[in-house]
Design a protein around this motif. Structure first.
Motif, PDB file in Angstrom:
ATOM      1  N   GLY A 141       3.738  -0.127 -11.567  1.00 39.08           N
ATOM      2  CA  GLY A 141       4.232  -1.517 -11.605  1.00 39.08           C
ATOM      3  C   GLY A 141       5.140  -1.911 -10.452  1.00 39.08           C
ATOM      4  N   HIS A 142       5.747  -0.942  -9.766  1.00 36.03           N
ATOM      5  CA  HIS A 142       6.687  -1.275  -8.684  1.00 36.03           C
ATOM      6  C   HIS A 142       6.609  -0.277  -7.546  1.00 36.03           C
ATOM      7  N   GLY A 143       6.502  -0.838  -6.324  1.00 35.58           N
ATOM      8  CA  GLY A 143       6.563  -0.006  -5.127  1.00 35.58           C
ATOM      9  C   GLY A 143       7.636  -0.534  -4.196  1.00 35.58           C
ATOM     10  N   SER A 144       7.436  -1.771  -3.726  1.00 29.22           N
ATOM     11  CA  SER A 144       8.416  -2.365  -2.799  1.00 29.22           C
ATOM     12  C   SER A 144       9.789  -2.493  -3.446  1.00 29.22           C
ATOM     13  N   ASN A 145       9.803  -2.973  -4.679  1.00 31.69           N
ATOM     14  CA  ASN A 145      11.082  -3.197  -5.351  1.00 31.69           C
ATOM     15  C   ASN A 145      11.567  -1.908  -5.994  1.00 31.69           C
ATOM     16  N   PRO A 176       2.094   8.940  -5.102  1.00 26.91           N
ATOM     17  CA  PRO A 176       2.654  10.031  -4.303  1.00 26.91           C
ATOM     18  C   PRO A 176       1.595  11.013  -3.791  1.00 26.91           C
ATOM     19  N   GLY A 177       1.602  11.251  -2.485  1.00 27.56           N
ATOM     20  CA  GLY A 177       0.653  12.171  -1.867  1.00 27.56           C
ATOM     21  C   GLY A 177       1.015  13.604  -2.227  1.00 27.56           C
ATOM     22  N   GLY A 178      -0.015  14.426  -2.519  1.00 28.41           N
ATOM     23  CA  GLY A 178       0.216  15.826  -2.876  1.00 28.41           C
ATOM     24  C   GLY A 178       0.517  16.017  -4.348  1.00 28.41           C
ATOM     25  N   ILE A 418      -4.839   2.562   8.501  1.00 26.53           N
ATOM     26  CA  ILE A 418      -4.373   1.278   7.948  1.00 26.53           C
ATOM     27  C   ILE A 418      -3.347   1.369   6.804  1.00 26.53           C
ATOM     28  N   PRO A 419      -3.359   2.416   5.964  1.00 26.55           N
ATOM     29  CA  PRO A 419      -2.311   2.387   4.920  1.00 26.55           C
ATOM     30  C   PRO A 419      -0.893   2.497   5.470  1.00 26.55           C
ATOM     31  N   THR A 420      -0.753   2.857   6.749  1.00 23.90           N
ATOM     32  CA  THR A 420       0.632   2.905   7.285  1.00 23.90           C
ATOM     33  C   THR A 420       1.269   1.513   7.272  1.00 23.90           C
ATOM     34  N   CYS A 421       0.417   0.466   7.202  1.00 27.92           N
ATOM     35  CA  CYS A 421       0.980  -0.894   7.125  1.00 27.92           C
ATOM     36  C   CYS A 421       1.577  -1.142   5.742  1.00 27.92           C
ATOM     37  N   THR A 422       1.230  -0.288   4.791  1.00 30.32           N
ATOM     38  CA  THR A 422       1.677  -0.477   3.405  1.00 30.32           C
ATOM     39  C   THR A 422       2.678   0.603   2.992  1.00 30.32           C
ATOM     40  N   TYR A 423       2.296   1.879   3.254  1.00 31.19           N
ATOM     41  CA  TYR A 423       3.195   2.929   2.740  1.00 31.19           C
ATOM     42  C   TYR A 423       4.475   2.995   3.576  1.00 31.19           C
ATOM     43  N   GLU A 424       5.440   3.614   2.966  1.00 28.48           N
ATOM     44  CA  GLU A 424       6.779   3.692   3.555  1.00 28.48           C
ATOM     45  C   GLU A 424       7.360   2.289   3.766  1.00 28.48           C
ATOM     46  N   GLY A 425       6.926   1.363   2.904  1.00 28.98           N
ATOM     47  CA  GLY A 425       7.421  -0.006   2.960  1.00 28.98           C
ATOM     48  C   GLY A 425       6.370  -0.952   3.498  1.00 28.98           C
ATOM     49  N   ASP A 426       5.973  -1.917   2.649  1.00 31.64           N
ATOM     50  CA  ASP A 426       5.026  -2.947   3.082  1.00 31.64           C
ATOM     51  C   ASP A 426       5.600  -3.652   4.325  1.00 31.64           C
TER      52      ASP A 426
HETATM   53  C1  LIG Z   1      -2.007   5.920   1.220  1.00 33.04           C
HETATM   54  C2  LIG Z   1      -0.719   5.700   0.489  1.00 33.04           C
HETATM   55  C3  LIG Z   1       0.157   6.764   0.333  1.00 33.04           C
HETATM   56  C4  LIG Z   1       1.348   6.603  -0.383  1.00 33.04           C
HETATM   57  N1  LIG Z   1       2.169   7.664  -0.585  1.00 33.04           N
HETATM   58  C5  LIG Z   1       3.265   7.531  -1.359  1.00 33.04           C
HETATM   59  C6  LIG Z   1       4.107   8.647  -1.642  1.00 33.04           C
HETATM   60  O1  LIG Z   1       3.875   9.753  -1.165  1.00 33.04           O
HETATM   61  N2  LIG Z   1       5.161   8.453  -2.471  1.00 33.04           N
HETATM   62  C7  LIG Z   1       5.463   7.247  -2.998  1.00 33.04           C
HETATM   63  O2  LIG Z   1       6.431   7.156  -3.742  1.00 33.04           O
HETATM   64  N3  LIG Z   1       4.707   6.161  -2.725  1.00 33.04           N
HETATM   65  C8  LIG Z   1       3.618   6.270  -1.918  1.00 33.04           C
HETATM   66  N4  LIG Z   1       2.845   5.182  -1.646  1.00 33.04           N
HETATM   67  C9  LIG Z   1       3.205   3.882  -2.205  1.00 33.04           C
HETATM   68  C10 LIG Z   1       3.706   2.912  -1.153  1.00 33.04           C
HETATM   69  O3  LIG Z   1       4.952   3.286  -0.673  1.00 33.04           O
HETATM   70  C11 LIG Z   1       3.735   1.498  -1.724  1.00 33.04           C
HETATM   71  O4  LIG Z   1       2.402   1.130  -2.018  1.00 33.04           O
HETATM   72  C12 LIG Z   1       4.366   0.545  -0.741  1.00 33.04           C
HETATM   73  O5  LIG Z   1       5.756   0.767  -0.668  1.00 33.04           O
HETATM   74  C13 LIG Z   1       4.081  -0.928  -1.069  1.00 33.04           C
HETATM   75  O6  LIG Z   1       4.506  -1.237  -2.337  1.00 33.04           O
HETATM   76  P1  LIG Z   1       3.556  -1.968  -3.410  1.00 33.04           P
HETATM   77  O7  LIG Z   1       2.314  -1.175  -3.508  1.00 33.04           O
HETATM   78  O8  LIG Z   1       4.400  -2.153  -4.585  1.00 33.04           O
HETATM   79  O9  LIG Z   1       3.209  -3.343  -2.749  1.00 33.04           O
HETATM   80  P2  LIG Z   1       3.640  -4.770  -3.310  1.00 33.04           P
HETATM   81  O10 LIG Z   1       5.108  -4.919  -3.135  1.00 33.04           O
HETATM   82  O11 LIG Z   1       3.096  -4.983  -4.661  1.00 33.04           O
HETATM   83  O12 LIG Z   1       2.909  -5.685  -2.266  1.00 33.04           O
HETATM   84  C14 LIG Z   1       1.840  -6.588  -2.576  1.00 33.04           C
HETATM   85  C15 LIG Z   1       1.993  -7.842  -1.704  1.00 33.04           C
HETATM   86  O13 LIG Z   1       3.184  -8.525  -2.084  1.00 33.04           O
HETATM   87  C16 LIG Z   1       3.967  -8.831  -0.945  1.00 33.04           C
HETATM   88  N5  LIG Z   1       5.401  -8.784  -1.314  1.00 33.04           N
HETATM   89  C17 LIG Z   1       6.012  -7.898  -2.132  1.00 33.04           C
HETATM   90  N6  LIG Z   1       7.317  -8.167  -2.227  1.00 33.04           N
HETATM   91  C18 LIG Z   1       7.551  -9.238  -1.448  1.00 33.04           C
HETATM   92  C19 LIG Z   1       8.716  -9.987  -1.103  1.00 33.04           C
HETATM   93  N7  LIG Z   1       9.925  -9.657  -1.580  1.00 33.04           N
HETATM   94  N8  LIG Z   1       8.593 -11.031  -0.271  1.00 33.04           N
HETATM   95  C20 LIG Z   1       7.393 -11.344   0.245  1.00 33.04           C
HETATM   96  N9  LIG Z   1       6.248 -10.663  -0.028  1.00 33.04           N
HETATM   97  C21 LIG Z   1       6.324  -9.627  -0.867  1.00 33.04           C
HETATM   98  C22 LIG Z   1       3.611  -7.756   0.068  1.00 33.04           C
HETATM   99  O14 LIG Z   1       3.843  -8.227   1.400  1.00 33.04           O
HETATM  100  C23 LIG Z   1       2.133  -7.548  -0.216  1.00 33.04           C
HETATM  101  O15 LIG Z   1       1.402  -8.496   0.519  1.00 33.04           O
HETATM  102  C24 LIG Z   1       1.661   5.329  -0.917  1.00 33.04           C
HETATM  103  C25 LIG Z   1       0.792   4.249  -0.726  1.00 33.04           C
HETATM  104  C26 LIG Z   1      -0.384   4.424  -0.029  1.00 33.04           C
HETATM  105  C27 LIG Z   1      -1.316   3.265   0.145  1.00 33.04           C
END
Ligand SMILES: Cc1cc2nc3c(=O)[nH]c(=O)nc-3n(C[C@H](O)[C@H](O)[C@H](O)COP(=O)(O)OP(=O)(O)OC[C@H]3O[C@@H](n4cnc5c(N)ncnc54)[C@H](O)[C@@H]3O)c2cc1C
Ligand SMILES: CCCCCCCCCC/C=C\CCCC(=O)SCCNC(=O)CCNC(=O)[C@H](O)C(C)(C)COP(=O)(O)OP(=O)(O)OC[C@H]1O[C@@H](n2cnc3c(N)ncnc32)[C@H](O)[C@@H]1OP(=O)(O)O
Length: 664
Positions: A141-145, A176-178, A418-426
């Protein structure tokens, strides 16, 4: 017999000392020698073969990854490689694996957030790989937040333990990878609850699987989340899911550098800022910037070498056709990417320095540069990965149809990257962090607090708000101070304009949300300024080797002027330059492309990539593209038989039906 080299003529054209450029790219002679040795070691080892991996099933690919990781570990031990060499070896193996997270996040999390007793207990086991760990933060349910995570760690003073629990479906750890199939342990981020009070998210070391049988421990549900984008690519990684059903861990497994829980269950916040809980992300974002230059360089190397081999149109009197690299459109798409690879390399070097500096300060309890380190790592991670992801796709198009073949190496590179644009912070979320930092800096301008570091230019806002660009001729754009001032003026004017617009809102948070698309643009302008200024600073250094500095100056100008051309609207709208000066910049850019052209192949040779690492027929060193493409086609499993499987069941009946219809 001398080896065939289709690029020999191109290599002869180079106007600089290639060996010295290789050293500049590697960062030092020592780095060059180390990485060259390790890259060859990997390339010559048949276990690290990777040309067949897009054909493997998920299970076979995963097993192949385990085999490579085990073999890599054996080589590291047998050859007594240092930590630095071991990291290089893993990166040249070039297959995402659980080891990336073990070495890249699990260990750094314990080092950064653990106490010295916790280091003593856990790190020796982790260094010997007697335990394997991952970084379990993101949930379904939460990644960015991060503050919205739901997993709980409730302290039980009766047993001196934490009770880890996943209260909802959305609290399941996810990604989480691994984690999926390998890790025995994880650093798990969960809400700390003591005496019924929620103290926010903290890290905990949790054992997931038995060390003898690899089975999940009681109360733990764990598995892989499924196939990801592309064939091969990131599917070598077991990104996992994890649920806790009241799993108990001892109190001393909470990472306690930032905050502590006493035996009585008292929560103690030390004088270390709570943001240090996010420290591992800062570390990895910094490494991602250097990695961006590697991935970009790889794609550019493939596209440049292929563009010199490929010929289309323009044959005169039966002579050869034109090399596609000689088309101005090809140059205007390719050379800015080549320049960006060098630019990201140097900004990555600088960011590593910044990170080392902030780490040393943190150890001495000086937290003053933490906000800037966060803004720089977040912003540069976002900017460099977005550019690199788009650039890999552009390089595919630069290679025409053959770029779409798997053996061009570009589709897999794209899918992995391409997932580097998402992981470790969108990337957008991270740019908004930079924007917050910039708006805060602007708001403090009148307070007497002098901006420092990468925002020092804002201290000259008064001048930058009204300065006029003095360019009159195209070549005036070659002056470093002119370029720098244009980028500074644009960044400060965009920041101040946004700050003024924010001021019109009675609630600043509403304003921030409303103006967020503009704020993202402000953050990008600031990050581009950092990259340009660090490239210019690099050129202040003593750079030996015939023609090396000259080439870097050309690339730096290409980098800056192509950005200026691309974002002309910003520069003109903020009054930093006139439309005519924009046109002169474009004129100068064309002249610069002509100077890059004879050096293009040598500039990509300077990356010193082995054919194994590049993994591309189009980018191979000798340029013998057509013969290799032809040979490779016959290796496809579809060509194992002349008549395909399925002919009798599916093709023949249709074909025969035609005959029957014709007879009717
Ligand atoms: C290949 C891969 C490997 C990963 N490995 C790990 C790992 O090892 N350990 C781990 O813990 N996690 C891991 N992750 C998770 C990853 O860190 C999260 O997916 C990432 O931080 C983005 O969070 P989310 O998925 O919640 O995206 P969301 O926050 O749901 O993003 C969805 C959309 O909403 C937008 N958005 C969200 N919040 C805001 C805001 N405040 N203002 C404007 N726009 C917003 C974003 O820009 C995006 O377009 C991995 C992800 C991937 C794809
Ligand atoms: C050589 C070896 C190589 C090894 C390489 C290893 C590479 C391995 C690669 C493996 C591949 C993939 C790994 C992928 C792993 C992951 O994805 S892990 C999960 C990553 N998740 C995220 O990145 C989540 C993104 N979200 C956040 O970071 C935060 O939640 C966010 C910053 C967006 C918001 O946090 P809040 O707590 O809500 O913060 P705010 O209220 O906005 O800010 C409060 C103040 O804190 C400051 N801040 C925020 N973050 C940091 C930080 N990291 N450091 C320092 N300070 C931070 C922020 O600026 C605010 O400051 P202020 O109060 O304004 O002064």
């Amino acid at each position: 017999m001398e080896a065939l080299d289709y690029h020999a003529e191109e290599r002869r054209k180079a106007e600089f000392n290639l060996d010295e450029m290789k050293i500049v790219w590697a960062g030092s002679r020592r780095n060059y020698e180390l990485s060259d040795r390790v890259a060859r070691l990997v390339a010559s080892d048949p276990v690290f073969r990777k040309d067949n991996r897009t054909m493997l099933t998920r299970k076979d690919l995963f097993k192949d990854t385990l085999r490579k990781a085990a073999h890599a570990w054996k080589r590291i031990i047998d050859l007594r490689l240092s930590e630095e060499e071991a990291n290089m070896l893993r990166s040249y193996v070039d297959q995402p694996a659980f080891t990336d997270l073990h070495w890249g996040m699990f260990i750094p999390a314990i080092k950064g957030q653990g106490t010295s007793e916790q280091h003593e207990k856990w790190l020796p086991m982790a260094y010997k790989m007697q335990i394997i760990g991952c970084y379990a933060q993101t949930e379904l349910g939460h990644g960015s937040n991060v503050q919205g995570l739901e997993t709980t760690a409730t302290f039980d003073p009766q047993t001196d333990e934490f009770d880890l629990h996943s209260p909802t479906l959305t609290s399941s750890k996810w990604w989480p990878g691994g984690l999926g199939k390998v890790s025995t342990h994880a650093v798990v981020y969960a809400r700390l609850i003591t005496g019924g009070q929620d103290h926010g998210v903290h890290g905990f070391i949790v054992q997931l699987r038995g060390l003898d049988d690899h089975l999940p421990l009681p109360g733990i549900t764990v598995g892989d989340i499924g196939m990801k984008f592309g064939s091969g690519a990131y599917n070598s990684m077991d990104n996992g899911l994890l649920r806790f059903d009241h799993v108990r861990i001892p109190r001393n497994q909470m990472l306690m550098r930032v905050s502590q829980v006493t035996r009585e269950g008292k929560f103690v916040q030390s004088d270390v800022p709570r943001q240090l809980v996010y420290g591992t992300m800062v570390y990895v974002r910094q490494t991602i910037v250097s990695d961006a230059s590697c991935a970009l360089a790889r794609a550019v190397c493939i596209a440049t070498r292929y563009s010199a081999v490929r010929r289309q149109f323009g044959s005169q009197n039966g002579g050869p056709e034109i090399q596609v690299i000689d088309y101005k459109t090809q140059q205007s798409r390719l050379f800015p990417l080549l320049a960006s690879a060098y630019a990201f390399r140097f900004v990555g070097e600088w960011l590593k320095w910044l990170y080392t500096d902030v780490t040393q300060r943190l150890q001495a309890n000086d937290f003053s540069t933490l906000p800037e380190a966060h803004a720089c790592t977040a912003g540069l991670k976002s900017m460099t990965t977005s550019v690199t992801a788009d650039a890999i796709e552009e390089c595919r198009k630069l290679c025409g149809g053959h770029g779409y073949l798997s053996n061009s190496g570009l589709p897999e590179l794209f899918a992995v990257y391409i997932p580097t644009c998402t992981y470790e912070g969108d990337n957008v979320v991270l740019l908004l962090q930079v924007a917050r930092f910039l708006m805060k800096t602007v708001s403090q301008l009148g307070s007497g607090k002098k901006p420092v570091g990468t925002t020092a230019y804002m201290g000259r806002a008064e001048h930058l708000m009204q300065c006029r660009c003095e360019v009159e001729m195209a070549q005036d754009w070659l002056k470093p101070s002119t370029i720098l001032e244009a980028f500074e003026a644009r960044a400060v004017r965009m920041s101040i304009a946004c700050a003024k617009s924010l001021g019109k809102f009675s609630n600043p948070e509403d304003g921030f949300a409303e103006l967020s698309p503009d704020l993202v643009e402000v953050a990008i302008a600031h990050c581009q300024l950092i990259v340009v200024s660090k490239f210019l600073e690099k050129l202040q250094q003593d750079i030996p080797g015939k023609g090396v500095k000259r080439q870097l100056e050309i690339l730096c100008n290409v980098y800056a002027l192509h950005l200026l051309h691309k974002h002309l609207g910003d520069f003109v709208a903020t009054g930093c330059i006139t439309p005519n000066q924009g046109a002169l910049a474009n004129e100068q850019l064309r002249l610069l492309y002509a100077q890059v052209r004879p050096n293009a192949i040598a500039l990509v040779d300077a990356f010193n990539y082995t054919d194994h690492y590049l993994g591309s027929i189009l980018g191979c060193y000798d340029g013998n593209v057509y013969q290799k493409l032809y040979q490779e086609a016959w290796k496809d499993p579809l060509n194992d038989t002349v008549v395909p499987d399925g002919y009798l069941e599916y093709l023949r009946p249709i074909l025969k039906q035609h005959i029957r219809t014709a007879r009717l």
